[in-house]
Scaffold this motif. Structure first.
Motif, PDB file in Angstrom:
ATOM      1  N   ASP A 126      -4.627   4.168  -4.422  1.00 52.41           N
ATOM      2  CA  ASP A 126      -4.699   3.197  -3.333  1.00 52.41           C
ATOM      3  C   ASP A 126      -4.129   1.856  -3.793  1.00 52.41           C
ATOM      4  O   ASP A 126      -3.781   1.684  -4.960  1.00 52.41           O
ATOM      5  N   ILE A 153       1.126   4.223  -3.009  1.00 56.58           N
ATOM      6  CA  ILE A 153       0.965   5.663  -2.787  1.00 56.58           C
ATOM      7  C   ILE A 153       2.224   6.417  -3.224  1.00 56.58           C
ATOM      8  O   ILE A 153       2.135   7.447  -3.898  1.00 56.58           O
ATOM      9  N   ALA A 168       0.831  -1.210   0.000  1.00 57.67           N
ATOM     10  CA  ALA A 168       0.000   0.000   0.000  1.00 57.67           C
ATOM     11  C   ALA A 168       0.862   1.255   0.000  1.00 57.67           C
ATOM     12  O   ALA A 168       0.560   2.228  -0.701  1.00 57.67           O
TER      13      ALA A 168
END
Length: 94
Positions: free
Chosen positions: A37, A31, A27
């Motif tokens: 996401d 980013i 994750a």
């Protein structure tokens, strides 16, 4: 190739390096490389590479540096001038 497609490929290439070279969460890598996401990143990564970021990382961790230096492109798309079976290929990540 459109500008958007080029941008996505460039981001995936950079994220691929981060998956191999760091222990950062997927994750966080998503980013850091411009995806909104992890879900969007996983969809695009799977579309271009042919496997999820998790599987991609696990394969390279399991085989260590051999997988990083393997001479094969990470993208699913075949090049029109791709070498025949057994011939050396240049890595997309290098």
């Amino acid at each position: 190739m459109s500008a958007q497609e080029f941008l996505v490929r460039t981001r995936i290439q950079a994220a691929s390096q981060a998956l191999i070279e760091t222990n950062a969460a997927i994750a966080d890598i998503a980013i850091m490389h411009g995806f909104c996401d992890q879900s969007a990143f996983t969809r695009q990564f799977s579309r271009h590479v042919g496997e999820t970021p998790r599987v991609f990382r696990q394969k390279r961790i399991r085989f260590g540096n051999e997988a990083r230096t393997a001479q094969r492109p990470i993208f699913n798309k075949k090049c029109p001038d791709s070498p025949r079976r057994g011939e050396a290929r240049s890595s997309f990540l290098e």
